[in-house]
Write a protein that holds these residues in place. Structure first.
Motif, PDB file in Angstrom:
ATOM      1  N   ARG A 236      27.179  46.910  46.278  1.00 28.03           N
ATOM      2  CA  ARG A 236      26.462  48.143  46.812  1.00 28.03           C
ATOM      3  C   ARG A 236      26.330  48.172  47.714  1.00 28.03           C
ATOM      4  O   ARG A 236      25.454  46.990  48.533  1.00 28.03           O
ATOM      5  CB  ARG A 236      25.622  49.031  45.703  1.00 28.03           C
ATOM      6  N   LYS A 237      26.175  49.645  49.013  1.00 30.02           N
ATOM      7  CA  LYS A 237      26.288  49.696  50.534  1.00 30.02           C
ATOM      8  C   LYS A 237      25.205  50.689  50.247  1.00 30.02           C
ATOM      9  O   LYS A 237      26.100  51.892  49.265  1.00 30.02           O
ATOM     10  CB  LYS A 237      27.563  49.841  51.153  1.00 30.02           C
ATOM     11  N   SER A 238      24.401  50.968  51.187  1.00 32.04           N
ATOM     12  CA  SER A 238      23.468  52.242  51.576  1.00 32.04           C
ATOM     13  C   SER A 238      24.584  52.868  52.936  1.00 32.04           C
ATOM     14  O   SER A 238      24.002  51.958  54.123  1.00 32.04           O
ATOM     15  CB  SER A 238      22.515  51.956  51.627  1.00 32.04           C
ATOM     16  N   GLU A 239      24.546  53.919  52.548  1.00 33.74           N
ATOM     17  CA  GLU A 239      24.871  54.570  54.302  1.00 33.74           C
ATOM     18  C   GLU A 239      24.090  55.848  54.351  1.00 33.74           C
ATOM     19  O   GLU A 239      24.510  56.656  53.187  1.00 33.74           O
ATOM     20  CB  GLU A 239      25.917  54.643  55.317  1.00 33.74           C
ATOM     21  N   ARG A 242      22.808  57.963  51.249  1.00 33.85           N
ATOM     22  CA  ARG A 242      23.632  57.193  50.316  1.00 33.85           C
ATOM     23  C   ARG A 242      24.145  55.704  49.498  1.00 33.85           C
ATOM     24  O   ARG A 242      24.309  55.303  50.163  1.00 33.85           O
ATOM     25  CB  ARG A 242      25.033  58.623  50.549  1.00 33.85           C
ATOM     26  N   ASP A 243      23.890  55.971  48.007  1.00 30.62           N
ATOM     27  CA  ASP A 243      24.162  54.951  47.969  1.00 30.62           C
ATOM     28  C   ASP A 243      25.735  54.233  47.462  1.00 30.62           C
ATOM     29  O   ASP A 243      25.535  55.595  46.547  1.00 30.62           O
ATOM     30  CB  ASP A 243      23.137  54.385  46.883  1.00 30.62           C
ATOM     31  N   THR A 244      26.618  54.008  47.430  1.00 36.85           N
ATOM     32  CA  THR A 244      27.746  53.369  46.877  1.00 36.85           C
ATOM     33  C   THR A 244      27.808  52.593  46.583  1.00 36.85           C
ATOM     34  O   THR A 244      27.367  51.317  46.183  1.00 36.85           O
ATOM     35  CB  THR A 244      29.024  52.887  47.870  1.00 36.85           C
ATOM     36  N   TYR A 246      29.877  49.388  43.570  1.00 38.96           N
ATOM     37  CA  TYR A 246      30.678  49.010  43.057  1.00 38.96           C
ATOM     38  C   TYR A 246      30.777  48.057  41.679  1.00 38.96           C
ATOM     39  O   TYR A 246      30.212  47.282  41.666  1.00 38.96           O
ATOM     40  CB  TYR A 246      31.592  47.865  44.403  1.00 38.96           C
ATOM     41  N   ASP A 266      34.249  46.439  46.158  1.00 37.33           N
ATOM     42  CA  ASP A 266      33.511  46.544  47.887  1.00 37.33           C
ATOM     43  C   ASP A 266      34.323  45.016  48.258  1.00 37.33           C
ATOM     44  O   ASP A 266      34.698  45.136  49.491  1.00 37.33           O
ATOM     45  CB  ASP A 266      31.974  46.575  47.449  1.00 37.33           C
ATOM     46  N   GLU A 312      39.870  53.954  41.946  1.00 36.65           N
ATOM     47  CA  GLU A 312      40.448  54.586  42.998  1.00 36.65           C
ATOM     48  C   GLU A 312      41.649  55.080  42.100  1.00 36.65           C
ATOM     49  O   GLU A 312      42.536  56.733  42.803  1.00 36.65           O
ATOM     50  CB  GLU A 312      40.125  54.938  43.757  1.00 36.65           C
TER      51      GLU A 312
END
Length: 343
Positions: A236-239, A242-244, A246, A266, A312
């Protein structure tokens, strides 16, 4: 899980020539050599010599192949979207249909302990087959075992079989008595199961979900054993706050150290020390989702399937590729715990 000190690597590894032309569904190293078996949506099962980077053989199926596993170094089994379970002998280019399910066959495993092929299907059953009874499918079927939902993932260790299904159900069987599950559980993760893999030491299993988490579970039902179970976030990533998140598509245990790699949508492969709850390593990002992972029998190689998994929907994506990484000990060996300073 702590990930503060996990270094990243440079480079993806050696890319295999002649990769599948469509999504890779699984890849596995042999227990005897660095032969690699690969199944794909392009309807093929391929056998590679990973050391020589050579395609040694290929079988074409009528439909997508959803899983594959080795029997011995030059033969294996496949699970087809056309509902069939096949045995493939690469040395003689011969194949048999072991039998059929009433729906696509999602998973196939070979149990060396039981001498049986075990398959899990979207028809909500697990079937066991004896590959020696090849004179007809009715002679090869050992038993059919109803599951609460569609089977998504299977894993074996010794005589134990773990079946993970839709609806977050987990059934644990003893292969010597398949009449009833030994244990019926629900996943401790809130979202759909993607992969289950047993610990090499036989004490439990790791289970991943579509929501960027992995749980570590133990077979022993005693309070002390169950108190060790835990789950952790990964892929997961935070930008900008906001957390995305996977899906975690793949889990592979290192055969020597018992550490494990996870692969996510990811494009990252992470290596974890489950006992000390640390991330040991992160490989540099691949061009596409990580669809499957497998360590070689001695743990010196890691096969990585970089292959878009349609999370997606239809979109332009990088070509499917298989990379063979040489594994350095520092990436997979647990680090000793720091001793407390003497008082």
């Amino acid at each position: 899980m702590s990930s503060a000190a996990a270094p990243a690597s440079v480079g993806s590894g050696k890319e295999l020539a002649n990769p599948p032309a469509d999504g890779i569904t699984n890849l596995r190293f042999s227990n005897h050599s660095n032969n690699l078996l690969v199944s794909s949506w392009d309807k093929t099962v391929r056998l590679y010599d990973a050391d020589a980077n050579v395609l040694k053989g290929e079988f074409m199926h009528p439909g997508a192949v959803l899983d594959c596993c080795f029997h011995d170094d030059s033969s294996g089994f496949s699970a087809g979207a056309d509902h069939t379970v096949r045995r493939l002998v690469f040395s003689s280019s011969k194949e048999d249909v072991l039998g059929r399910h009433d729906g696509p066959v999602r998973c196939v495993e070979y149990s060396y302990a039981a001498g049986q092929v075990i398959t899990g299907s979207w028809d909500k059953t697990v079937k066991c087959w004896d590959p020696r009874g090849v004179s007809g499918p009715e002679r090869t079927l050992v038993g059919t075992y109803a599951q609460p939902e569609r089977v998504y993932s299977l894993s074996l260790v010794g005589n134990r079989l773990v079946v993970a299904t839709a609806g977050r159900h987990v059934n644990i069987y003893d292969l010597r008595n398949m009449s009833q599950p030994e244990q019926k559980r629900d996943s401790s993760l809130k979202y759909q199961t993607r992969c289950v893999r047993c610990f090499p030491n036989g004490t439990g299993y790791a289970l991943s979900s579509v929501e960027g988490r992995v749980s570590m579970e133990f077979f022993d039902l005693s309070e002390s054993a169950q108190s060790k179970k835990y789950a952790f976030k990964c892929h997961r990533k935070s930008e900008a706050g906001r957390d995305t998140v996977y899906p975690v598509n793949a889990i592979a245990f290192h055969p020597i150290y018992g550490t494990f790699a996870t692969g996510g949508c990811d494009g990252f492969v992470n290596v974890w020390d489950g006992i000390n709850k640390k991330r040991l390593y992160q490989y540099s990002k691949y061009a596409s989702s990580i669809a499957a992972l497998s360590f070689s029998k001695d743990g010196h190689l890691l096969a990585v399937a970089s292959s878009y998994t349609y999370e997606e929907g239809e979109k332009t994506h990088e070509p499917d590729a298989i990379f063979i990484r040489t594994v350095n000990e520092v990436e997979v060996k647990p680090k000793p715990k720091a001793l407390a300073a003497p008082q």
